[in-house]
Design an enzyme around this catalytic site. Sequence first.
Site, short mmCIF file in Angstrom:
data_model
loop_
_atom_site.label_atom_id
_atom_site.label_comp_id
_atom_site.label_asym_id
_atom_site.label_seq_id
_atom_site.Cartn_x
_atom_site.Cartn_y
_atom_site.Cartn_z
N ARG A 1 -11.53 -10.97 -2.45
CA ARG A 1 -11.99 -9.72 -1.87
C ARG A 1 -12.87 -8.91 -2.79
O ARG A 1 -13.75 -8.19 -2.35
CB ARG A 1 -10.74 -8.95 -1.43
CG ARG A 1 -10.80 -7.47 -1.33
CD ARG A 1 -10.85 -7.06 0.11
NE ARG A 1 -10.59 -5.65 0.20
CZ ARG A 1 -11.44 -4.71 -0.22
NH1 ARG A 1 -12.56 -5.08 -0.77
NH2 ARG A 1 -11.13 -3.44 -0.10
N ARG B 1 -4.09 -7.83 2.55
CA ARG B 1 -2.92 -7.12 2.10
C ARG B 1 -2.24 -7.79 0.92
O ARG B 1 -2.71 -7.77 -0.18
CB ARG B 1 -1.93 -6.95 3.25
CG ARG B 1 -2.25 -5.79 4.13
CD ARG B 1 -1.92 -4.57 3.36
NE ARG B 1 -2.56 -3.37 3.85
CZ ARG B 1 -1.89 -2.30 4.23
NH1 ARG B 1 -0.59 -2.34 4.27
NH2 ARG B 1 -2.53 -1.22 4.57
N TYR C 1 -8.96 8.81 14.34
CA TYR C 1 -9.75 8.75 13.09
C TYR C 1 -11.08 9.49 13.25
O TYR C 1 -11.51 10.21 12.35
CB TYR C 1 -10.00 7.29 12.69
CG TYR C 1 -8.77 6.62 12.12
CD1 TYR C 1 -8.32 6.94 10.85
CD2 TYR C 1 -8.06 5.68 12.86
CE1 TYR C 1 -7.18 6.34 10.33
CE2 TYR C 1 -6.93 5.07 12.34
CZ TYR C 1 -6.49 5.41 11.07
OH TYR C 1 -5.37 4.82 10.56
N ARG D 1 -1.13 -7.49 9.98
CA ARG D 1 -1.65 -7.35 8.63
C ARG D 1 -1.31 -8.55 7.74
O ARG D 1 -1.16 -8.41 6.53
CB ARG D 1 -1.17 -6.06 7.96
CG ARG D 1 -1.60 -4.80 8.67
CD ARG D 1 -3.09 -4.58 8.53
NE ARG D 1 -3.48 -3.28 9.05
CZ ARG D 1 -3.63 -2.20 8.30
NH1 ARG D 1 -3.44 -2.26 7.02
NH2 ARG D 1 -4.01 -1.07 8.84
N ASP E 1 -11.26 -4.79 11.18
CA ASP E 1 -10.54 -3.52 11.18
C ASP E 1 -10.84 -2.79 12.49
O ASP E 1 -11.89 -3.03 13.12
CB ASP E 1 -10.94 -2.65 9.99
CG ASP E 1 -9.93 -1.52 9.78
OD1 ASP E 1 -8.92 -1.75 9.09
OD2 ASP E 1 -10.13 -0.43 10.33
O1 CP3 Z 1 -3.68 -7.84 10.81
C1 CP3 Z 1 -4.47 -8.38 10.02
O2 CP3 Z 1 -4.12 -8.93 8.99
C2 CP3 Z 1 -5.95 -8.44 10.41
C3 CP3 Z 1 -6.77 -7.47 9.77
C4 CP3 Z 1 -6.58 -6.02 10.07
C5 CP3 Z 1 -6.97 -5.01 9.13
N1 CP3 Z 1 -6.84 -3.80 9.75
C6 CP3 Z 1 -7.48 -5.27 7.78
C7 CP3 Z 1 -7.30 -4.22 6.77
C8 CP3 Z 1 -6.15 -5.37 11.24
C9 CP3 Z 1 -5.60 -5.95 12.53
C10 CP3 Z 1 -6.33 -3.98 11.01
C11 CP3 Z 1 -6.05 -2.98 12.05
C12 CP3 Z 1 -5.95 -1.57 11.66
N2 CP3 Z 1 -6.75 -0.86 10.81
C13 CP3 Z 1 -5.02 -0.68 12.22
C14 CP3 Z 1 -3.98 -1.04 13.25
C15 CP3 Z 1 -2.86 -1.79 12.65
C16 CP3 Z 1 -1.84 -0.95 11.94
O3 CP3 Z 1 -1.53 -1.28 10.79
O4 CP3 Z 1 -1.32 0.00 12.53
C17 CP3 Z 1 -5.22 0.58 11.64
C18 CP3 Z 1 -4.43 1.85 11.90
C19 CP3 Z 1 -6.33 0.45 10.76
C20 CP3 Z 1 -6.97 1.50 9.92
C21 CP3 Z 1 -6.79 1.16 8.47
N3 CP3 Z 1 -7.57 0.24 7.78
C22 CP3 Z 1 -5.79 1.61 7.60
C23 CP3 Z 1 -4.74 2.65 7.94
C24 CP3 Z 1 -5.98 0.95 6.37
C25 CP3 Z 1 -5.06 1.03 5.18
C26 CP3 Z 1 -5.59 1.63 3.96
C27 CP3 Z 1 -4.90 0.96 2.77
O5 CP3 Z 1 -5.65 0.48 1.92
O6 CP3 Z 1 -3.67 0.90 2.76
C28 CP3 Z 1 -7.09 0.10 6.50
C29 CP3 Z 1 -7.65 -0.81 5.48
C30 CP3 Z 1 -7.36 -2.25 5.72
N4 CP3 Z 1 -7.63 -2.89 6.89
C31 CP3 Z 1 -6.83 -3.19 4.77
C32 CP3 Z 1 -6.80 -4.42 5.43
C33 CP3 Z 1 -6.39 -5.76 4.85
C34 CP3 Z 1 -6.36 -2.92 3.33
C35 CP3 Z 1 -7.34 -2.38 2.39
C36 CP3 Z 1 -8.41 -3.27 1.82
O7 CP3 Z 1 -8.24 -4.49 1.57
O8 CP3 Z 1 -9.44 -2.64 1.53
#
Ligand code: CP3
Length: 349
Positions: free
Chosen positions: A40, A31, A152, A27, A76
């Site tokens: 974004r 983030r 999911y 991440r 994602d």
């Molecule tokens: O690692 C990186 O920086 C690359 C980008 C990446 C994202 N998601 C971008 C993202 C990666 C590798 C993921 C993988 C992902 N997505 C996982 C596995 C990694 C882990 O953390 O366990 C999972 C479980 C997801 C599902 C998901 N997507 C979740 C639980 C969330 C969080 C919701 C939140 O806002 O806290 C997301 C959203 C997400 N995916 C964000 C990012 C940068 C943040 C929200 C946004 O910018 O809208």
Amino acid sequence: MPTPAESPFLGACRSLPVDRTPVWFMRQAGRSLPEYRALRGSGSILEAIADPEIAAEVTMQPVRRYGVDAAILFSDIVVPVHAVGFGVDVVPGRGPVMATPFSTTSDLARLPDLDPERHLPYVLDTVDRVVAQLGDTPLIGFCGAPFTVASYLVEGGPSREFTKVKALMHGQPDLWVSLMERLVASSVAFLRAQVAHGATALQVFDSWAGSLSPSEYECFALPATAAIMAATADLGVPRILFGVGTGELLSLMATSGADVVGVDWRVPLDEARRRVGPAVALQGNLDPALTFAPREVLAAGVRRVLDAAGTAPGHIFNLGHGVLPTTDPDALKMVVDLVHAEGRAGVSK
Ligand code: CP3
């Protein structure tokens, strides 16, 4: 100049000697970075991912700011199921949410074959753009592991108890196998396409595998992950398998065919090494919460991880899970510099 094949990150993934301990952060793209938030806007993250110019820039931002040893594609784990039309949104602050969750055999038709060039041209365009900018720094492509993506799809959104997905795997094992087969096929197609476009390593995120007992993991989750590893072995790029809360699963994860097993902060790396054996490299495992502690406490935490990793080759420094949204980027920069200065696992100079 070293080529990517000789990079510290790729070398450590292969448990080879390296000239510095490599470090990157799950991440890291998006983030906590202010330059990410500026770019974004307020729409769904799926819109940002579908814009290759934005997605490539977000992928590059942490490489520039932190000097990490690998980039990870800004995407994602639900992007492939979204692209085939399953009906997914990613809600800010919450995560992926399904319009209609997966529950019966007829839902398999909502997961048609994924053709990455047709369904995900924007992601492959992003890979092209990133690879052109990265130079010698490797790009990690990724997918979600079938169990975690299915959690999911079946739960309909983020879950703490995983009751629906466990009820389905135990109660309708044939449907579960069919669902796993669909997700293995799309994962393999997607990972292979990312490598064809220049990704030089792959990570499979089985983030929620730690909700399973060892026997559940072995029966219901590991076969699908192992199938992905088997179907990507010929690509010649290292494959990393990561999950959270997997202390009791590490020895099973090491049998998946992955080259690297990611470890969260709950198991010290010397104990993780005993559990996985000598054949795989380890990635991890600083508690992401320590980035909020005073700098000297954070530094002591980094050194504890380096000490537990020891001096044998095969350690990629990372957090034990993803960067938390409010993390100070300067704390991560300090971690990178400290790992590069003091990491000793397989370091030959
Ligand atoms: O690692 C990186 O920086 C690359 C980008 C990446 C994202 N998601 C971008 C993202 C990666 C590798 C993921 C993988 C992902 N997505 C996982 C596995 C990694 C882990 O953390 O366990 C999972 C479980 C997801 C599902 C998901 N997507 C979740 C639980 C969330 C969080 C919701 C939140 O806002 O806290 C997301 C959203 C997400 N995916 C964000 C990012 C940068 C943040 C929200 C946004 O910018 O809208």
